[in-house]
Design a protein around this motif. Structure first.
Motif, PDB file in Angstrom:
ATOM      1  N   THR A 188      -1.908  -7.184  -0.613  1.00 46.40           N
ATOM      2  CA  THR A 188      -3.287  -7.665  -0.671  1.00 46.40           C
ATOM      3  C   THR A 188      -4.212  -6.567  -1.185  1.00 46.40           C
ATOM      4  O   THR A 188      -5.035  -6.800  -2.068  1.00 46.40           O
ATOM      5  CB  THR A 188      -3.735  -8.138   0.732  1.00 46.40           C
ATOM      6  OG1 THR A 188      -2.886  -9.217   1.129  1.00 46.40           O
ATOM      7  CG2 THR A 188      -5.165  -8.600   0.741  1.00 46.40           C
ATOM      8  N   TYR A 189      -4.063  -5.350  -0.649  1.00 47.16           N
ATOM      9  CA  TYR A 189      -4.883  -4.226  -1.111  1.00 47.16           C
ATOM     10  C   TYR A 189      -4.503  -3.795  -2.526  1.00 47.16           C
ATOM     11  O   TYR A 189      -5.355  -3.426  -3.323  1.00 47.16           O
ATOM     12  CB  TYR A 189      -4.778  -3.034  -0.151  1.00 47.16           C
ATOM     13  CG  TYR A 189      -5.686  -3.165   1.050  1.00 47.16           C
ATOM     14  CD1 TYR A 189      -7.070  -3.100   0.912  1.00 47.16           C
ATOM     15  CD2 TYR A 189      -5.153  -3.368   2.320  1.00 47.16           C
ATOM     16  CE1 TYR A 189      -7.906  -3.229   2.014  1.00 47.16           C
ATOM     17  CE2 TYR A 189      -5.987  -3.502   3.428  1.00 47.16           C
ATOM     18  CZ  TYR A 189      -7.356  -3.424   3.264  1.00 47.16           C
ATOM     19  OH  TYR A 189      -8.184  -3.553   4.353  1.00 47.16           O
ATOM     20  N   GLN A 190      -3.230  -3.870  -2.847  1.00 44.22           N
ATOM     21  CA  GLN A 190      -2.775  -3.470  -4.178  1.00 44.22           C
ATOM     22  C   GLN A 190      -3.401  -4.363  -5.257  1.00 44.22           C
ATOM     23  O   GLN A 190      -3.831  -3.881  -6.297  1.00 44.22           O
ATOM     24  CB  GLN A 190      -1.254  -3.545  -4.255  1.00 44.22           C
ATOM     25  CG  GLN A 190      -0.682  -3.100  -5.590  1.00 44.22           C
ATOM     26  CD  GLN A 190       0.827  -3.259  -5.630  1.00 44.22           C
ATOM     27  OE1 GLN A 190       1.358  -4.280  -5.180  1.00 44.22           O
ATOM     28  NE2 GLN A 190       1.509  -2.255  -6.136  1.00 44.22           N
ATOM     29  N   LYS A 231      -5.043   2.402   0.397  1.00 40.41           N
ATOM     30  CA  LYS A 231      -4.738   1.560   1.558  1.00 40.41           C
ATOM     31  C   LYS A 231      -3.445   0.792   1.325  1.00 40.41           C
ATOM     32  O   LYS A 231      -2.655   0.602   2.255  1.00 40.41           O
ATOM     33  CB  LYS A 231      -5.887   0.595   1.850  1.00 40.41           C
ATOM     34  CG  LYS A 231      -7.067   1.254   2.550  1.00 40.41           C
ATOM     35  CD  LYS A 231      -8.110   0.235   2.958  1.00 40.41           C
ATOM     36  CE  LYS A 231      -9.267   0.936   3.658  1.00 40.41           C
ATOM     37  NZ  LYS A 231     -10.335  -0.007   4.015  1.00 40.41           N
ATOM     38  N   ALA A 232      -3.229   0.348   0.096  1.00 42.82           N
ATOM     39  CA  ALA A 232      -1.977  -0.342  -0.232  1.00 42.82           C
ATOM     40  C   ALA A 232      -0.805   0.584   0.075  1.00 42.82           C
ATOM     41  O   ALA A 232       0.167   0.169   0.726  1.00 42.82           O
ATOM     42  CB  ALA A 232      -1.959  -0.752  -1.703  1.00 42.82           C
ATOM     43  N   PHE A 233      -0.909   1.822  -0.371  1.00 43.08           N
ATOM     44  CA  PHE A 233       0.157   2.797  -0.127  1.00 43.08           C
ATOM     45  C   PHE A 233       0.406   2.968   1.374  1.00 43.08           C
ATOM     46  O   PHE A 233       1.555   2.963   1.821  1.00 43.08           O
ATOM     47  CB  PHE A 233      -0.190   4.149  -0.767  1.00 43.08           C
ATOM     48  CG  PHE A 233       0.864   5.194  -0.551  1.00 43.08           C
ATOM     49  CD1 PHE A 233       1.970   5.260  -1.373  1.00 43.08           C
ATOM     50  CD2 PHE A 233       0.752   6.100   0.496  1.00 43.08           C
ATOM     51  CE1 PHE A 233       2.961   6.211  -1.167  1.00 43.08           C
ATOM     52  CE2 PHE A 233       1.730   7.057   0.713  1.00 43.08           C
ATOM     53  CZ  PHE A 233       2.840   7.115  -0.124  1.00 43.08           C
ATOM     54  N   GLU A 234      -0.666   3.117   2.156  1.00 48.17           N
ATOM     55  CA  GLU A 234      -0.533   3.311   3.603  1.00 48.17           C
ATOM     56  C   GLU A 234       0.210   2.141   4.260  1.00 48.17           C
ATOM     57  O   GLU A 234       1.099   2.352   5.088  1.00 48.17           O
ATOM     58  CB  GLU A 234      -1.918   3.472   4.244  1.00 48.17           C
ATOM     59  CG  GLU A 234      -2.611   4.770   3.883  1.00 48.17           C
ATOM     60  CD  GLU A 234      -4.069   4.805   4.361  1.00 48.17           C
ATOM     61  OE1 GLU A 234      -4.441   3.992   5.246  1.00 48.17           O
ATOM     62  OE2 GLU A 234      -4.830   5.642   3.834  1.00 48.17           O
ATOM     63  N   SER A 272       7.818  -1.435  -3.697  1.00 49.75           N
ATOM     64  CA  SER A 272       6.424  -1.212  -4.090  1.00 49.75           C
ATOM     65  C   SER A 272       6.078   0.269  -4.057  1.00 49.75           C
ATOM     66  O   SER A 272       5.369   0.771  -4.939  1.00 49.75           O
ATOM     67  CB  SER A 272       5.478  -1.997  -3.182  1.00 49.75           C
ATOM     68  OG  SER A 272       5.663  -3.383  -3.378  1.00 49.75           O
ATOM     69  N   LEU A 273       6.578   0.989  -3.058  1.00 53.96           N
ATOM     70  CA  LEU A 273       6.362   2.438  -3.011  1.00 53.96           C
ATOM     71  C   LEU A 273       7.038   3.110  -4.208  1.00 53.96           C
ATOM     72  O   LEU A 273       6.470   4.021  -4.822  1.00 53.96           O
ATOM     73  CB  LEU A 273       6.903   3.034  -1.707  1.00 53.96           C
ATOM     74  CG  LEU A 273       6.078   2.763  -0.466  1.00 53.96           C
ATOM     75  CD1 LEU A 273       6.790   3.324   0.773  1.00 53.96           C
ATOM     76  CD2 LEU A 273       4.679   3.357  -0.574  1.00 53.96           C
ATOM     77  N   GLY A 274       8.237   2.654  -4.530  1.00 54.19           N
ATOM     78  CA  GLY A 274       8.919   3.188  -5.704  1.00 54.19           C
ATOM     79  C   GLY A 274       8.073   3.015  -6.949  1.00 54.19           C
ATOM     80  O   GLY A 274       7.914   3.941  -7.750  1.00 54.19           O
ATOM     81  N   ILE A 293       0.172   5.427  -9.330  1.00 57.81           N
ATOM     82  CA  ILE A 293      -0.980   4.638  -8.882  1.00 57.81           C
ATOM     83  C   ILE A 293      -1.087   4.754  -7.368  1.00 57.81           C
ATOM     84  O   ILE A 293      -0.185   4.356  -6.638  1.00 57.81           O
ATOM     85  CB  ILE A 293      -0.840   3.164  -9.299  1.00 57.81           C
ATOM     86  CG1 ILE A 293      -0.861   3.054 -10.819  1.00 57.81           C
ATOM     87  CG2 ILE A 293      -1.951   2.308  -8.676  1.00 57.81           C
ATOM     88  CD1 ILE A 293      -0.581   1.670 -11.345  1.00 57.81           C
ATOM     89  N   GLY A 294      -2.192   5.341  -6.894  1.00 55.35           N
ATOM     90  CA  GLY A 294      -2.438   5.484  -5.468  1.00 55.35           C
ATOM     91  C   GLY A 294      -1.756   6.680  -4.841  1.00 55.35           C
ATOM     92  O   GLY A 294      -1.932   6.961  -3.662  1.00 55.35           O
TER      93      GLY A 294
END
Length: 173
Positions: free
Chosen positions: A17-19, A30-33, A49-51, A58-59
């Motif tokens: 959602t944040y991404q 926030k997406a990363f967190e 997604s982290l990868g 990005i982020g």
């Protein structure tokens, strides 16, 4: 609420959602967190997604080793998008030693689950004979699988194969 109570699926969804900025202001940090919280609990899509975030920077600071590590965690759980990404890393030698065999293996895992880009890549690999014996028939088979899912490059490559008569009877129609 479920995300703040530790639900990995909800955390992954909140990260997405944040991404994407769906209903909230887009915020890569926030997406990363949230992805990290979900990924730490073994959530494959969040690991992928982290990868992606590490791969693109990005982020988070771009880091090919961390990208590979997170893709590997997700891919090992059967995440076909991460399997494809690992295939690309090895195919291109992006942050890893270039390795046609490892690239082929990861593409094959994803392609076997119906991942069109992986099916296309296998077509390319067989067509060019990269790490495998050149085989126009197998190239056509993989291109056909991807093309049947609407993969435009595979549709084009099929046209070229038929035009040139590579592994098939030449057909201009």
């Amino acid at each position: 609420k479920a995300a703040s109570q530790g639900d990995a699926h909800a955390q992954g969804n909140l990260g997405r959602t944040y991404q994407l900025g769906i209903g909230v202001k887009q915020d890569s940090m926030k997406a990363f967190e949230w992805f990290l919280k979900a990924a730490s609990q073994g959530h494959a899509q969040a690991q992928g997604s982290l990868g992606h975030m590490y791969q693109t920077g990005i982020g988070v600071k771009q880091d090919s080793k961390n990208a590979r590590d997170w893709f590997l965690k997700a891919a090992s759980q059967g995440d076909e998008k991460s399997q494809y990404q690992l295939g690309c890393l090895y195919y291109n030698g992006d942050g890893v030693k270039q390795d046609d065999i490892k690239a082929f293996d990861w593409f094959l895992k994803a392609a076997s689950q119906g991942h069109a880009n992986s099916q296309h890549r296998l077509g390319v690999i067989y067509y060019k004979g990269e790490g495998v014996k050149q085989d126009f028939v197998k190239a056509r088979e993989w291109y056909l699988k991807a093309a049947s899912q609407g993969h435009a490059n595979s549709q084009h490559r099929l046209g070229v194969i038929y035009y040139k008569g590579e592994g098939v009877k030449q057909d201009f129609v």
